[in-house]
Enzyme design. Structure first.
Site, PDB file in Angstrom:
ATOM      1  N   GLU A   8       0.816  -1.222   0.000  1.00 19.11           N
ATOM      2  CA  GLU A   8       0.000   0.000   0.000  1.00 19.11           C
ATOM      3  C   GLU A   8       0.853   1.277   0.000  1.00 19.11           C
ATOM      4  OE1 GLU A   8      -4.006   0.146   1.620  1.00 19.11           O
ATOM      5  OE2 GLU A   8      -3.082   1.155   3.337  1.00 19.11           O
TER       6      GLU A   8
ATOM      7  N   LYS B   2       0.510   4.812   1.394  1.00 19.72           N
ATOM      8  CA  LYS B   2      -0.324   5.525   2.385  1.00 19.72           C
ATOM      9  C   LYS B   2       0.543   6.551   3.112  1.00 19.72           C
ATOM     10  CE  LYS B   2      -1.655   3.116   6.369  1.00 19.72           C
ATOM     11  NZ  LYS B   2      -2.583   2.378   7.271  1.00 19.72           N
TER      12      LYS B   2
ATOM     13  N   LYS C 227      -7.970   2.569  -2.908  1.00 25.01           N
ATOM     14  CA  LYS C 227      -8.365   2.430  -1.502  1.00 25.01           C
ATOM     15  C   LYS C 227      -9.033   3.729  -1.089  1.00 25.01           C
ATOM     16  CE  LYS C 227      -7.551  -0.609   1.971  1.00 25.01           C
ATOM     17  NZ  LYS C 227      -6.806  -0.162   3.083  1.00 25.01           N
TER      18      LYS C 227
ATOM     19  N   GLU D 218     -14.426  -5.577   2.189  1.00 26.44           N
ATOM     20  CA  GLU D 218     -13.775  -5.570   3.504  1.00 26.44           C
ATOM     21  C   GLU D 218     -14.750  -5.784   4.657  1.00 26.44           C
ATOM     22  OE1 GLU D 218     -10.615  -2.653   4.244  1.00 26.44           O
ATOM     23  OE2 GLU D 218     -11.798  -2.064   6.002  1.00 26.44           O
TER      24      GLU D 218
ATOM     25  N   ASN E 192     -10.255  -7.093   7.686  1.00 26.10           N
ATOM     26  CA  ASN E 192      -9.429  -6.040   8.270  1.00 26.10           C
ATOM     27  C   ASN E 192      -9.201  -6.334   9.749  1.00 26.10           C
ATOM     28  OD1 ASN E 192      -7.977  -3.743   8.822  1.00 26.10           O
ATOM     29  ND2 ASN E 192      -9.289  -2.409   7.571  1.00 26.10           N
TER      30      ASN E 192
ATOM     31  N   GLU F   5      -5.811  -7.935   6.165  1.00 26.76           N
ATOM     32  CA  GLU F   5      -5.406  -6.529   6.040  1.00 26.76           C
ATOM     33  C   GLU F   5      -5.057  -5.921   7.408  1.00 26.76           C
ATOM     34  OE1 GLU F   5      -9.125  -5.668   2.954  1.00 26.76           O
ATOM     35  OE2 GLU F   5      -8.567  -4.194   4.456  1.00 26.76           O
ATOM     36  N   SER F   6      -4.035  -5.118   7.418  1.00 25.23           N
ATOM     37  CA  SER F   6      -3.663  -4.241   8.540  1.00 25.23           C
ATOM     38  C   SER F   6      -2.930  -4.948   9.687  1.00 25.23           C
ATOM     39  CB  SER F   6      -4.872  -3.548   9.172  1.00 25.23           C
ATOM     40  OG  SER F   6      -5.616  -2.840   8.244  1.00 25.23           O
TER      41      SER F   6
HETATM   42  O1  LIG Z   1      -5.283   3.068   9.063  1.00 25.10           O
HETATM   43  C1  LIG Z   1      -6.174   3.727   9.658  1.00 25.10           C
HETATM   44  O2  LIG Z   1      -5.940   4.439  10.645  1.00 25.10           O
HETATM   45  C2  LIG Z   1      -7.585   3.695   9.175  1.00 25.10           C
HETATM   46  C3  LIG Z   1      -8.565   4.386   9.871  1.00 25.10           C
HETATM   47  C4  LIG Z   1      -9.879   4.399   9.440  1.00 25.10           C
HETATM   48  C5  LIG Z   1     -10.212   3.727   8.284  1.00 25.10           C
HETATM   49  C6  LIG Z   1      -9.237   3.034   7.561  1.00 25.10           C
HETATM   50  C7  LIG Z   1      -7.939   3.016   8.001  1.00 25.10           C
HETATM   51  N1  LIG Z   1      -6.957   2.374   7.310  1.00 25.10           N
HETATM   52  C8  LIG Z   1      -7.136   1.754   6.042  1.00 25.10           C
HETATM   53  C9  LIG Z   1      -6.552   0.402   6.053  1.00 25.10           C
HETATM   54  O3  LIG Z   1      -7.318  -0.525   6.056  1.00 25.10           O
HETATM   55  C10 LIG Z   1      -5.067   0.239   6.073  1.00 25.10           C
HETATM   56  O4  LIG Z   1      -4.473   1.301   5.408  1.00 25.10           O
HETATM   57  C11 LIG Z   1      -4.513  -1.016   5.432  1.00 25.10           C
HETATM   58  O5  LIG Z   1      -5.212  -2.165   5.758  1.00 25.10           O
HETATM   59  C12 LIG Z   1      -3.035  -1.192   5.813  1.00 25.10           C
HETATM   60  O6  LIG Z   1      -2.868  -1.208   7.204  1.00 25.10           O
HETATM   61  P1  LIG Z   1      -1.427  -1.128   7.882  1.00 25.10           P
HETATM   62  O7  LIG Z   1      -0.570  -2.179   7.265  1.00 25.10           O
HETATM   63  O8  LIG Z   1      -1.667  -1.391   9.329  1.00 25.10           O
HETATM   64  O9  LIG Z   1      -0.898   0.230   7.604  1.00 25.10           O
END
Ligand SMILES: O=C(O)c1ccccc1NCC(=O)[C@H](O)[C@H](O)COP(=O)(O)O
Length: 263
Positions: free
Chosen positions: A51, A53, A113, A162, A183, A214-215
């Site tokens: 990603e 971001k 996204k 998601e 997520n 994800e995340s």
């Molecule tokens: O990342 C956030 O704070 C967030 C808050 C509210 C809605 C969406 C958000 N993030 C989008 C995502 O789902 C993440 O960017 C993506 O899954 C990657 O996560 P990470 O690897 O933890 O940066």
């Protein structure tokens, strides 16, 4: 004030209203579609959606200097299977220009996204170069989700749908979605737990859908954990955006699929 997700959706309503008043601003797509689902069907390894971001509501500024096209080329060279680009400006400091820059720099499928609540945003994502769009079950009523899913697929886009809990997952599966993103981050509280993937994996797999975790994936052990739960792929933002050695970090996340997950 509501949750951060409520605030984001309120902002999207304003943006959609503006978009409706400026329909000529939506570019007509001249891009040839690239399929992430085909990549998953042929995969021997866990697919990585890397990603782009810059910032997020939970982490604030993550990386203000990275250049989208340059970052995307590094992702591609080091084995990413797709690239996700945060296009929301207000909360993530993204832009649709980032999406196009990334689309033009690499050969991989590109995920837009954003927080889609209206068909016009799907046209917009496609026009700027998306191959996939994200639909967040928690952000939509069931009939809206059904409509947007149909519209996106009929427009030639793939959909990453998601979810964060079983109820959302059951709603998602009713649409026929083939690509489920679990997520690990609760978008209302920001709590992150890899258990979310572990709990929902069996339901996703028994529906015959592909599972993307994800995340909150920061080290190879995290990746191993969701891979072992049955994930076909992972979506990683912060760990790559903050890495001083992006290629090395990405390569350490590339694991073979567990037996039985291969399609
Ligand atoms: O990342 C956030 O704070 C967030 C808050 C509210 C809605 C969406 C958000 N993030 C989008 C995502 O789902 C993440 O960017 C993506 O899954 C990657 O996560 P990470 O690897 O933890 O940066």
């Amino acid at each position: 004030m509501g949750t951060i997700l409520d605030q984001i959706i309120e902002q999207k309503k304003v943006e959609v209203k503006l978009l409706r008043e400026h329909l000529n601003d939506i570019p007509v797509s001249h891009f040839k579609a690239r399929s992430f689902i085909e990549t998953l069907q042929n995969a021997e390894e866990l697919a990585i959606i890397a990603e782009f971001k810059r910032a997020s509501p939970s982490k604030g500024m993550i990386n203000s200097t990275a250049v989208p096209a340059e970052q995307a080329v590094i992702y591609e060279k080091n084995g990413a299977s797709a690239i996700s680009v945060l296009t929301d400006q207000t909360f993530f400091k993204g832009a649709f220009a980032d999406l196009t820059a990334v689309r033009e720099a690499v050969q991989l499928p590109i995920l837009c996204k954003d927080f889609i609540i209206d068909r016009l945003q799907i046209d917009q994502a496609k026009g700027y170069g998306a191959d996939l769009v994200l639909l967040i079950v928690a952000a939509l009523k069931e009939e809206e989700l059904q409509d947007l899913y149909q519209y996106a697929t009929q427009s030639g886009l793939e959909v990453l749908m998601e979810v964060h809990n079983q109820e959302e997952l059951e709603t998602a599966l009713k649409t026929g979605a083939k690509l489920i993103g679990v997520n690990n981050r609760d978008l209302k509280t920001f709590n992150v737990s890899l258990e979310v993937t572990e709990k929902l994996a069996a339901i996703v797999k028994s529906a015959g859908a592909f599972l993307i975790s994800e995340s909150g994936l920061h080290q190879p052990l995290d990746v191993e954990r969701v891979r072992d739960a049955g994930a076909n792929g992972i979506l990683v933002g912060e760990a790559f955006m903050k890495s001083s050695s992006i290629g090395e970090t990405l390569k350490r996340f590339k694991l073979p699929l567990v037996e039985g997950v291969k399609k």
